[in-house]
Design an enzyme around this catalytic site. Sequence first.
Site, PDB file in Angstrom:
ATOM      1  CB  CYS A 120       0.376   2.638   6.545  1.00 55.71           C
ATOM      2  SG  CYS A 120      -0.121   4.313   6.060  1.00 55.71           S
ATOM      3  CG  HIS A 253       1.744   0.663   3.192  1.00 52.95           C
ATOM      4  ND1 HIS A 253       0.414   0.851   2.888  1.00 52.95           N
ATOM      5  CD2 HIS A 253       2.243   1.890   3.503  1.00 52.95           C
ATOM      6  CE1 HIS A 253       0.115   2.130   3.021  1.00 52.95           C
ATOM      7  NE2 HIS A 253       1.201   2.781   3.389  1.00 52.95           N
ATOM      8  CG  ASN A 283      -0.404   5.560   1.618  1.00 49.09           C
ATOM      9  OD1 ASN A 283      -1.103   4.692   2.133  1.00 49.09           O
ATOM     10  ND2 ASN A 283       0.657   6.066   2.223  1.00 49.09           N
TER      11      ASN A 283
END
Length: 326
Positions: A120, A253, A283
Amino acid sequence: MTKYAKIIGTGSYLPPRRVTNHELAAQLAEKGIETSDEWIVSRSGISARHWAEPDVTSSTLAVKAAEQAIEAAGIDRQDIDLIIVATSTPDFVFPSTACIVQEKLGITNHCPAFDLQAVCSGFVYALATADKFIRSGSHRNVLVIGTEVFSRILDFNDRTTCVLFGDGAGAVVLSASDEPGILSSAMHSDGSHVDILCVPGNVAGGNITGNPFLHMDGQAVFKLAVNVLDKVAREAMEAASVSPDQVDWLIPHQANIRIMQGTAKKLGLPAERMVATVHEHGNTSAASIPLALDVAVRDGRIRPGHTVLMEGVGGGFTWGAVLLRM
């Protein structure tokens, strides 16, 4: 030597299939797994996510986002002289997804192309890497892409993870400039936390050994994330002599709204100056930051001259931040 590297075009792409929490809860109920829209939203802020069809790969999504970014940049694709793809879900073990993207885009100038894997944190790592290439004077137009098909590695018997992740891609064209663009970057990792967020399976002899699905210790990730994101964001700001009140937009993020809000609060940034797409995208790992950036550029929130702070944290444990001026 080039003085600055500046984003001159952004792009993004989401698979057409949008899966709401209600739809996902119904699917899981058929397997005897209980969840609900309220449960998912209260813990993550996620209402929906997009999942790719079986024949769609990371490179498929990446090309769509890249085409938008190149068009927005107003350059010929043959002027791209480096391609960096951040992904944890590559098309193949090898060759790199970046090479596949190069071929699909019809870029025939033999420019280098490689993948970068920091989960990520991947897009932040890739953007910082591209900045260094441009500042060295060796390259002028770098295509930086974050792309993922995390739906392929989800364990649909684990309601704590399968509801969180989506598929998508985001891209930017980073170009040499006389005007300030990337102001600073900071990156870190701590391999002692490998086990809290990982896909422990391995590929050997063409076969998967071990568990091929994503594993996450959510509580451990949350505790680490809020702490390191605040520190790395301040590190990037201090390196550029920029204070939080001079930051126009925070693009964290897009993992979990509670982590995002907690980070913004620690930095003293109001919620209205944070770009949040997690409710609609879920996500999307390395794709989340460039996806959110493109959304905010295209809806007019982020404009030329704005100072933007990007920060990401991911498996490894990895974390990083990039401060830039649009």
